[in-house]
Design an enzyme around this catalytic site. Structure first.
Site, PDB file in Angstrom:
ATOM      1  N   HIS A 159     -35.693  55.289  38.288  1.00 28.99           N
ATOM      2  CA  HIS A 159     -34.798  54.138  38.482  1.00 28.99           C
ATOM      3  C   HIS A 159     -34.567  53.446  37.136  1.00 28.99           C
ATOM      4  O   HIS A 159     -35.518  53.021  36.469  1.00 28.99           O
ATOM      5  CB  HIS A 159     -35.442  53.188  39.495  1.00 28.99           C
ATOM      6  CG  HIS A 159     -34.487  52.234  40.107  1.00 28.99           C
ATOM      7  ND1 HIS A 159     -34.900  51.058  40.725  1.00 28.99           N
ATOM      8  CD2 HIS A 159     -33.135  52.254  40.243  1.00 28.99           C
ATOM      9  CE1 HIS A 159     -33.853  50.408  41.208  1.00 28.99           C
ATOM     10  NE2 HIS A 159     -32.768  51.136  40.928  1.00 28.99           N
ATOM     11  N   ASP A 163     -33.771  46.841  42.097  1.00 33.49           N
ATOM     12  CA  ASP A 163     -32.918  46.496  43.233  1.00 33.49           C
ATOM     13  C   ASP A 163     -33.352  45.159  43.804  1.00 33.49           C
ATOM     14  O   ASP A 163     -34.546  44.914  44.007  1.00 33.49           O
ATOM     15  CB  ASP A 163     -33.016  47.577  44.328  1.00 33.49           C
ATOM     16  CG  ASP A 163     -32.400  48.889  43.905  1.00 33.49           C
ATOM     17  OD1 ASP A 163     -31.606  48.875  42.949  1.00 33.49           O
ATOM     18  OD2 ASP A 163     -32.743  49.924  44.517  1.00 33.49           O
ATOM     19  N   HIS A 238     -27.552  46.349  48.958  1.00 36.78           N
ATOM     20  CA  HIS A 238     -28.480  45.735  48.007  1.00 36.78           C
ATOM     21  C   HIS A 238     -27.736  45.532  46.689  1.00 36.78           C
ATOM     22  O   HIS A 238     -26.604  45.989  46.526  1.00 36.78           O
ATOM     23  CB  HIS A 238     -29.734  46.609  47.791  1.00 36.78           C
ATOM     24  CG  HIS A 238     -29.453  47.883  47.080  1.00 36.78           C
ATOM     25  ND1 HIS A 238     -28.876  48.991  47.675  1.00 36.78           N
ATOM     26  CD2 HIS A 238     -29.662  48.224  45.771  1.00 36.78           C
ATOM     27  CE1 HIS A 238     -28.737  49.968  46.800  1.00 36.78           C
ATOM     28  NE2 HIS A 238     -29.204  49.528  45.632  1.00 36.78           N
ATOM     29  N   HIS A 240     -27.983  46.516  42.706  1.00 42.61           N
ATOM     30  CA  HIS A 240     -28.652  47.217  41.614  1.00 42.61           C
ATOM     31  C   HIS A 240     -28.389  46.422  40.335  1.00 42.61           C
ATOM     32  O   HIS A 240     -27.243  46.185  39.953  1.00 42.61           O
ATOM     33  CB  HIS A 240     -28.092  48.644  41.473  1.00 42.61           C
ATOM     34  CG  HIS A 240     -28.657  49.375  40.301  1.00 42.61           C
ATOM     35  ND1 HIS A 240     -29.871  50.009  40.350  1.00 42.61           N
ATOM     36  CD2 HIS A 240     -28.163  49.562  39.041  1.00 42.61           C
ATOM     37  CE1 HIS A 240     -30.114  50.572  39.188  1.00 42.61           C
ATOM     38  NE2 HIS A 240     -29.080  50.307  38.372  1.00 42.61           N
TER      39      HIS A 240
END
Length: 266
Positions: A159, A163, A238, A240
């Site tokens: 990642h 998030d 969500h 990011h």
């Protein structure tokens, strides 16, 4: 006899005449004296007496005139002195008034300058605070996926951001003041926005449902830039969020450390 008596008679006549003239002269003087004009027809001896009395009278009059003239000169000198003193006092008063006015003007200008300087300092401080104020991108949220989390969902194998939990349509804010350098479709990021901040860093906001800014817009900390969603490569609604040293992918840095370095508590 008649011949010899003639001279005697003649001598008596002449002697009588002299006495008569002398007596008449005295009588005339007495008469003139009683009329006040004896000085005009007096004998030389009396005229001489009158002349001797006139000399002291003329000297006295001269002294009186001289005294009057001296007094007049003194009065004029005193008057001129008073006028000079008044003029000097007036000039001094005017000079002092000008000095007070100049001092008052100087103080007013100094006060105005101090107020301007204070206002400018306050404005600079406000601008500094504005430029250096950072906030969380989503109010009252929390981090649901950490930075560098591993998994097959990310092409890099980890990642590149964090998030934030956010239901669809939640307001998303710019974390700090800056300029929008990207706004639109970002491939796997879906609808995204990239902002260049005043300190030279960048932040990215991905998977948004809608955008409310365009490229070139100036934004401030806390300003809404769109609403959260699930566009692009996303498993559900969500936000990011990435922090970067450059505009392009691959320049990411730890977003939590970045926000905390700007006094954002998470």
């Amino acid at each position: 006899m008649a011949f010899g008596s003639t001279p005697a008679g003649s001598g008596k006549h002449r002697g009588g005449s002299r006495l008569s003239r002398k007596t008449a002269g005295y009588a005339g003087i007495a008469a003139l004296a009683t009329t006040g004009v004896v000085g005009a027809v007096a004998a030389p001896a009396f005229a001489a007496d009158n002349t001797q009395h006139a000399i002291p009278d003329a000297g006295y009059n001269a002294v009186v005139v001289a005294d009057d003239l001296a007094g007049e000169i003194q009065n004029q000198a005193a008057s001129q002195q008073r006028a000079a003193e008044h003029a000097a006092a007036q000039a001094q008063a005017e000079a002092e008034a000008k000095q007070r006015a100049a001092e008052a003007k100087r103080l007013a200008e100094a006060k105005a300058k101090a107020e301007r300087d204070a206002a400018e300092r306050a404005a600079r401080e406000e601008e500094r605070k504005r430029l250096n104020t950072f906030v969380a991108p989503v109010d009252g949220s929390y981090v649901s996926t950490q930075y560098h989390a591993g998994g097959g969902m990310w092409s890099s194998g980890s990642h590149t951001g964090i998030d934030f939990h956010a239901a669809e349509g939640t307001s998303v804010h710019a974390v700090g003041a800056g300029t929008v350098v990207e706004a639109g479709w970002g491939g796997a990021y879906g609808n995204n926005v990239v902002i260049k901040h005043n300190d030279g860093t960048y932040t990215q906001y991905g998977h948004m449902l809608s955008l409310s800014v365009s490229v070139g817009d100036k934004v401030t900390a806390g300003q809404q830039i769109g609403r959260s969603g699930s566009t692009g490569n996303s498993s559900g609604p969500h936000l990011h969020f990435e922090a970067r040293t450059g505009e392009q992918y691959g320049s990411d840095i730890d977003p939590l450390a970045y926000l905390r370095s700007h006094n954002v508590s998470l």
